[in-house]
Design an enzyme around this catalytic site. Structure first.
Site, PDB file in Angstrom:
ATOM      1  CB  CYS A   2      31.957 -64.996  -6.196  1.00 35.14           C
ATOM      2  SG  CYS A   2      33.481 -65.937  -6.326  1.00 35.14           S
ATOM      3  NE  ARG A  27      28.342 -60.807  -9.024  1.00 34.59           N
ATOM      4  CZ  ARG A  27      28.524 -59.498  -9.069  1.00 34.59           C
ATOM      5  NH1 ARG A  27      27.751 -58.752  -9.839  1.00 34.59           N
ATOM      6  NH2 ARG A  27      29.463 -58.921  -8.355  1.00 34.59           N
ATOM      7  CD1 TRP A  73      35.086 -67.311 -12.836  1.00 33.51           C
ATOM      8  CD2 TRP A  73      36.672 -66.410 -11.551  1.00 33.51           C
ATOM      9  NE1 TRP A  73      36.206 -67.113 -13.621  1.00 33.51           N
ATOM     10  CE2 TRP A  73      37.195 -66.563 -12.854  1.00 33.51           C
ATOM     11  CE3 TRP A  73      37.495 -65.864 -10.563  1.00 33.51           C
ATOM     12  CZ2 TRP A  73      38.493 -66.201 -13.192  1.00 33.51           C
ATOM     13  CZ3 TRP A  73      38.792 -65.507 -10.900  1.00 33.51           C
ATOM     14  CH2 TRP A  73      39.271 -65.670 -12.204  1.00 33.51           C
ATOM     15  CG  ASN A  99      32.591 -61.560  -4.837  1.00 32.71           C
ATOM     16  OD1 ASN A  99      33.602 -62.027  -5.357  1.00 32.71           O
ATOM     17  ND2 ASN A  99      31.874 -60.607  -5.410  1.00 32.71           N
ATOM     18  N   GLY A 100      35.498 -62.062  -3.142  1.00 31.63           N
ATOM     19  CA  GLY A 100      36.663 -61.196  -2.990  1.00 31.63           C
ATOM     20  C   GLY A 100      37.914 -62.012  -2.753  1.00 31.63           C
ATOM     21  CD  GLU A 477      35.337 -56.389 -27.986  1.00 34.69           C
ATOM     22  OE1 GLU A 477      34.306 -56.968 -27.595  1.00 34.69           O
ATOM     23  OE2 GLU A 477      36.333 -56.202 -27.241  1.00 34.69           O
ATOM     24  CE  LYS A 481      32.627 -59.404 -26.906  1.00 33.76           C
ATOM     25  NZ  LYS A 481      33.852 -59.275 -26.177  1.00 33.76           N
ATOM     26  CD  GLU A 484      35.366 -62.150 -24.044  1.00 34.24           C
ATOM     27  OE1 GLU A 484      35.351 -61.637 -22.913  1.00 34.24           O
ATOM     28  OE2 GLU A 484      34.675 -61.723 -24.983  1.00 34.24           O
ATOM     29  CG  HIS A 500      57.243 -55.511 -38.964  1.00 34.32           C
ATOM     30  ND1 HIS A 500      58.500 -55.125 -39.400  1.00 34.32           N
ATOM     31  CD2 HIS A 500      56.370 -54.666 -39.563  1.00 34.32           C
ATOM     32  CE1 HIS A 500      58.395 -54.091 -40.206  1.00 34.32           C
ATOM     33  NE2 HIS A 500      57.102 -53.785 -40.332  1.00 34.32           N
ATOM     34  CE  LYS A 595      28.438 -58.695 -18.748  1.00 33.79           C
ATOM     35  NZ  LYS A 595      28.752 -58.646 -20.184  1.00 33.79           N
TER      36      LYS A 595
END
Length: 600
Positions: A2, A27, A73, A99-100, A477, A481, A484, A500, A595
């Site tokens: 947010c 954000r 968000w 925000n929070g 990573e 990517k 995402e 396995h 982000k």
């Protein structure tokens, strides 16, 4: 997550707020809204989706010189217009953005708002309704704000306006980032300085459990007891051009291309007068005195930490553990006698990591933060900070911050080894310079990466990256990517683990990309790739010049074996980028992600 903006002054607030929200859209972009205050009252506009949708909804005839805005968000309640901010009190007098996460909002609602009908599903609305109830009970607005925030448990950054007072924006903060900016005849509020660089570069840090009374000619910071707090503003060291895309179609592509320059920026920033890397003496001593390092991070930063473990143990001979912050916070392992905690966070505001930082500081353990944002919460609260010097990173999927984290961890490992008089022939400045050159070669291979992304990812449902040793960490990573931004179900695995269990998922055409930069396991990982190829996998190899074979699809320029993750990162970032483009995904703003993760 947010983003909040606010403006009070003599100019029209609407365009300033909308531009600020566009800068903060990384954000959160589930919904957005603004509240504009003028002599006719407060005018609230909200819309599901992006800032562009909000801008289309606003009455362009509405003129105001004060207002607040928010890009969301979603945490509580679906992303729709009703749950979008600003939220208003029952009478419409108060409008608030937040925000929070308020942990005890249900208990507060039951105790204080039994006779109030709530419009939204959010925890935020409880705050603004409580403020109005306390004002009805006879409190002044500032007193009602302080009373409400003293009862709240959780994280918040808020901005509040009163329709009966067109001269004031009230601000409060706890755990979530928020700044107040100072201008000539105006003042602003922002979750991130970059949102308001268009009008000022002078900002005040707001500490936890503080409120701020913002007028166009004054900024008054107080604690929740009402005591005035005095501090000087700081200058945001950002170039507005750094946060623009320029000729690039997406921030992510721009930031991938910036990685060679980031490597050189890091060398310059940490190179001392002697021509060698020189870190702060206190940081050297802290690492030297520790019997074990504990790296705490999330997501991409966690993957950088795994590479850092290899560097710190291999070069500096310091035992190192890497932990996911959200797990460590609630399940702390048995610690060594003299631990040192290293927190890795691009934003420096990651809530899960901060939760661990608070815990270990209470235990008296030393702490270091690696972050891209000077003055961020993790930087401010840790004992020491190592800056990444990567410049603003806007795309949600991290690229240049990831490689910057690995580069700075490399500097730390080499500096500690030198301090401990450990013999090594690792000329880190030279080696990172070679990395920068190799990255330049790779970012120029976009046509190849686009072609390979088409061959491997355009229509598939899932994909796998496999590697061994340090390559395995890069695979994790690489898979992150891809998932995402392209929404392909992707996983990174240690090559030897395929048999396995995971090999059961291999079907005809399943993409399996092997990273093979380490000579001592080159034969093993190639053998693993043949195992999946025999079961129909569509295979690809990313190798180093020294490990390459004639039919390898991507061959990386040679760099030191410790630094192969830095160059291997570039092609996997580009593969993810082009896979997302080919699947018509929003590269910079992938669904459900934001982000800066400022809520647990």
């Amino acid at each position: 997550m947010c983003g909040i903006v606010g403006y009070i002054g003599n100019k029209e607030a609407k365009p300033i707020l909308l531009e600020g929200l566009r800068k903060l859209e990384y954000r959160g972009y589930d919904s957005a809204g603004i509240a504009l205050a003028n002599a006719d009252g407060v005018h609230v506009y909200k819309e599901k989706g992006r800032i562009a949708a909000l801008a289309d909804r606003i009455d362009q005839e509405t003129f105001a010189t004060m207002g607040i805005g928010h890009t969301r968000w979603a945490t509580h309640g679906k992303p729709n217009r009703e749950n979008a901010h600003p939220h208003q009190s029952a009478s419409g007098r108060f409008s608030l953005v937040h925000n929070g996460v308020i942990d005890n909002y249900e208990a507060l609602r039951n105790e204080y708002l039994a006779n109030v009908t709530l419009i939204s599903e959010t925890d935020t609305e409880v705050i603004v309704q409580m403020i109005e109830q306390f004002v009805y009970d006879g409190m002044m607005v500032e007193e009602a704000l302080r009373r409400t925030l003293s009862l709240v448990h959780g994280s918040y950054a808020i901005a509040l306006i009163d329709s009966k007072d067109a001269e004031t924006i009230y601000v409060g903060k706890n755990k979530s980032p928020l700044l107040v900016g100072q201008g000539d005849g105006f003042n602003v509020v922002a979750s991130d300085a970059l949102a308001m660089l268009q009008v000022t570069n002078q900002f005040f840090e707001i500490m936890d459990e503080e409120i701020v009374v913002v007028k166009k000619e004054s900024i008054t910071i107080k604690n929740l007891q009402g005591d005035v707090q005095v501090r000087a503003p700081f200058t945001a060291e950002l170039d507005a051009s750094d946060i623009e895309k320029g000729t690039y179609p997406h921030y992510m592509l721009k930031e991938i291309d910036e990685q060679p320059a980031v490597m050189r920026n890091i060398i310059t920033a940490y190179q001392g007068d002697s021509g060698k890397i020189e870190l702060d003496q206190d940081i050297r001593e802290a690492v030297k005195n520790a019997d074990r390092l504990y790296i705490i991070a999330c997501g991409t930063s966690f993957h950088a930490g795994l590479v850092g473990k290899q560097l710190l143990e291999g070069i500096a001979k310091v035992p190192t553990e890497v932990h996911i912050a959200s797990e460590f916070s609630y399940n702390m392992p048995l610690l060594s006698e003299k631990p040192l905690f290293i927190f890795i966070s691009q934003s420096g505001e990651t809530a899960d990591s901060r939760s661990v930082l608070v815990q270990v500081k209470k235990l008296g353990y030393p702490t270091i933060t690696l972050t891209n944002v000077q003055g961020s919460t993790l930087s401010r609260e840790a004992d020491h900070t190592l800056l990444l010097h990567a410049g603003p990173e806007i795309a949600v999927a991290s690229t240049k911050a990831y490689t910057a984290q690995i580069a700075v961890l490399t500097l730390l490992a080499v500096d500690v080894a030198t301090t401990k008089d450990l013999h090594h022939d690792f000329d880190v400045i030279h080696e990172l310079s070679l990395v920068a050159q190799a990255m330049e070669v790779l970012v120029d291979q976009k046509e190849l990466m686009e072609h390979l992304a088409h061959n491997y990812f355009e229509t598939v449902r899932n994909a796998f990256y496999i590697g061994r040793g340090i390559d395995y960490y890069v695979c994790m990573e690489a898979a992150l990517k891809l998932k995402e931004i392209s929404y392909i179900q992707a996983e990174g695995f240690a090559g030897g683990e395929l048999k396995h269990g995971t090999i059961a998922l291999i079907e005809e055409g399943t993409p399996v990309i092997a990273i093979a930069t380490q000579s001592h396991v080159n034969g093993s990982i190639r053998s693993n790739l043949k195992e999946v190829a025999a079961r129909g996998a569509n295979t690809c190899i990313i190798s180093m010049e020294s490990t390459a074979e004639d039919d390898d699809q991507i061959i990386l320029p040679e760099v030191h074996e410790y630094l192969t993750p830095l160059v291997a990162a570039v092609p996997v970032q580009l593969l993810a980028y082009y896979a997302a483009l080919q699947r018509d995904c929003d590269v910079d703003k992938p669904r459900n992600l934001a982000k800066s993760v400022t809520v647990e």
